[in-house]
Design an enzyme around this catalytic site. Structure first.
Site, PDB file in Angstrom:
ATOM      1  N   GLY A  15      36.882  34.432  46.104  1.00 24.98           N
ATOM      2  CA  GLY A  15      37.858  33.500  45.565  1.00 24.98           C
ATOM      3  C   GLY A  15      38.101  33.700  44.086  1.00 24.98           C
ATOM      4  O   GLY A  15      37.296  34.315  43.383  1.00 24.98           O
TER       5      GLY A  15
ATOM      6  N   GLN B 294      41.330  31.730  35.565  1.00 21.39           N
ATOM      7  CA  GLN B 294      40.515  32.922  35.328  1.00 21.39           C
ATOM      8  C   GLN B 294      41.354  34.131  34.918  1.00 21.39           C
ATOM      9  O   GLN B 294      40.806  35.084  34.380  1.00 21.39           O
ATOM     10  CB  GLN B 294      39.690  33.267  36.566  1.00 21.39           C
ATOM     11  CG  GLN B 294      38.608  32.249  36.860  1.00 21.39           C
ATOM     12  CD  GLN B 294      37.817  32.650  38.073  1.00 21.39           C
ATOM     13  OE1 GLN B 294      38.196  32.316  39.197  1.00 21.39           O
ATOM     14  NE2 GLN B 294      36.732  33.366  37.856  1.00 21.39           N
TER      15      GLN B 294
ATOM     16  N   CYS C 221      30.102  34.204  39.635  1.00 16.79           N
ATOM     17  CA  CYS C 221      31.482  34.011  39.204  1.00 16.79           C
ATOM     18  C   CYS C 221      31.953  35.241  38.439  1.00 16.79           C
ATOM     19  O   CYS C 221      31.211  35.794  37.622  1.00 16.79           O
ATOM     20  CB  CYS C 221      31.561  32.771  38.315  1.00 16.79           C
ATOM     21  SG  CYS C 221      33.212  32.365  37.730  1.00 16.79           S
ATOM     22  N   LEU C 222      33.201  35.639  38.698  1.00 20.84           N
ATOM     23  CA  LEU C 222      33.769  36.776  37.970  1.00 20.84           C
ATOM     24  C   LEU C 222      33.822  36.514  36.467  1.00 20.84           C
ATOM     25  O   LEU C 222      33.762  37.455  35.669  1.00 20.84           O
ATOM     26  CB  LEU C 222      35.195  37.068  38.461  1.00 20.84           C
ATOM     27  CG  LEU C 222      35.346  37.559  39.898  1.00 20.84           C
ATOM     28  CD1 LEU C 222      36.825  37.663  40.249  1.00 20.84           C
ATOM     29  CD2 LEU C 222      34.647  38.889  40.091  1.00 20.84           C
TER      30      LEU C 222
ATOM     31  N   HIS D 282      34.017  25.564  44.238  1.00 21.60           N
ATOM     32  CA  HIS D 282      33.828  26.397  43.042  1.00 21.60           C
ATOM     33  C   HIS D 282      35.180  26.684  42.382  1.00 21.60           C
ATOM     34  O   HIS D 282      35.339  26.532  41.169  1.00 21.60           O
ATOM     35  CB  HIS D 282      33.108  27.700  43.430  1.00 21.60           C
ATOM     36  CG  HIS D 282      32.924  28.659  42.307  1.00 21.60           C
ATOM     37  ND1 HIS D 282      31.697  28.893  41.736  1.00 21.60           N
ATOM     38  CD2 HIS D 282      33.801  29.452  41.645  1.00 21.60           C
ATOM     39  CE1 HIS D 282      31.835  29.797  40.771  1.00 21.60           C
ATOM     40  NE2 HIS D 282      33.100  30.158  40.700  1.00 21.60           N
ATOM     41  N   GLU D 283      36.165  27.102  43.179  1.00 16.55           N
ATOM     42  CA  GLU D 283      37.485  27.435  42.622  1.00 16.55           C
ATOM     43  C   GLU D 283      38.213  26.190  42.121  1.00 16.55           C
ATOM     44  O   GLU D 283      38.876  26.232  41.081  1.00 16.55           O
ATOM     45  CB  GLU D 283      38.329  28.200  43.637  1.00 16.55           C
ATOM     46  CG  GLU D 283      37.744  29.519  44.104  1.00 16.55           C
ATOM     47  CD  GLU D 283      37.255  30.448  42.997  1.00 16.55           C
ATOM     48  OE1 GLU D 283      37.800  30.396  41.866  1.00 16.55           O
ATOM     49  OE2 GLU D 283      36.321  31.218  43.242  1.00 16.55           O
TER      50      GLU D 283
ATOM     51  N   HIS E 188      37.290  25.326  38.609  1.00 15.29           N
ATOM     52  CA  HIS E 188      37.977  26.101  37.564  1.00 15.29           C
ATOM     53  C   HIS E 188      39.262  25.411  37.105  1.00 15.29           C
ATOM     54  O   HIS E 188      39.651  25.529  35.944  1.00 15.29           O
ATOM     55  CB  HIS E 188      38.321  27.513  38.061  1.00 15.29           C
ATOM     56  CG  HIS E 188      37.181  28.474  37.990  1.00 15.29           C
ATOM     57  ND1 HIS E 188      36.620  28.886  36.807  1.00 15.29           N
ATOM     58  CD2 HIS E 188      36.517  29.127  38.970  1.00 15.29           C
ATOM     59  CE1 HIS E 188      35.656  29.750  37.047  1.00 15.29           C
ATOM     60  NE2 HIS E 188      35.562  29.911  38.369  1.00 15.29           N
TER      61      HIS E 188
END
Length: 168
Positions: free
Chosen positions: A48, A53, A98-99, A140-141, A144
């Site tokens: 995701g 991001q 996480c990226l 999680h997304e 953000h």
């Protein structure tokens, strides 16, 4: 193909709240969704990514756990506009990465069952009821979109945060 750079913590955009998308934001939805899919697909095992991001402060996320070994439930590729949690239950602590924080993972407590309401690109209503790893990824997304990172959710920075292992 539009693979975008992923912002890394401590970039200030990652701590900001994203704006809701309006009905007349079709061009923004199409462009950002395409870029999110392309960017997510460029990272192996990525499940995701959220618009902030890639520097877009709009409420748009992509989640796809269909090929992830931890997924027991999958709705395929989810492109969600203005998503919000309408119901959640259960709780489980599990490891997240996480990226935007590529060198760390952490134990994070999240709901195990969620219901999300959102719009699909094009404006159709979507309701997603899911559990387990897919629920965790969605939550999680969604974080953000409110400027919340997984490190903000750990119980102890001393005992629940780990250096990411390199398997490749």
């Amino acid at each position: 193909m539009a693979v975008r750079d992923v912002l890394r913590f401590p970039h200030p955009t990652l701590k900001q709240t994203a704006r809701p998308l309006a009905e007349d934001d079709d061009e923004v939805v199409e462009r950002v969704a395409r870029d999110l899919v392309d960017t997510m697909r460029s990272f192996p095992r990525c499940a995701g990514i959220a618009a902030p991001q890639i520097g877009e402060l709009v409420r748009l996320i992509i989640v796809d756990v269909s090929e992830h070994p931890k997924a027991t439930t999958s709705h395929g590729e989810l492109v969600l506009v203005n998503p919000r949690v309408v119901e959640s239950s259960g709780a489980e602590v599990a490891r997240e990465g996480c990226l935007s924080i590529p060198d760390l993972t952490a134990n994070v407590r999240r709901a195990t069952h969620v219901t999300i309401e959102a719009l699909a690109p094009g404006g159709a209503d979507r309701t997603i009821e899911t559990e387990g790893f897919e629920a965790r990824c969605l939550l999680h997304e969604l974080d953000h979109l409110d400027g919340v990172l997984f490190l903000d959710r750990v119980d102890s920075l001393a005992t629940d945060v780990f250096r990411r292992k390199n398997y490749g």
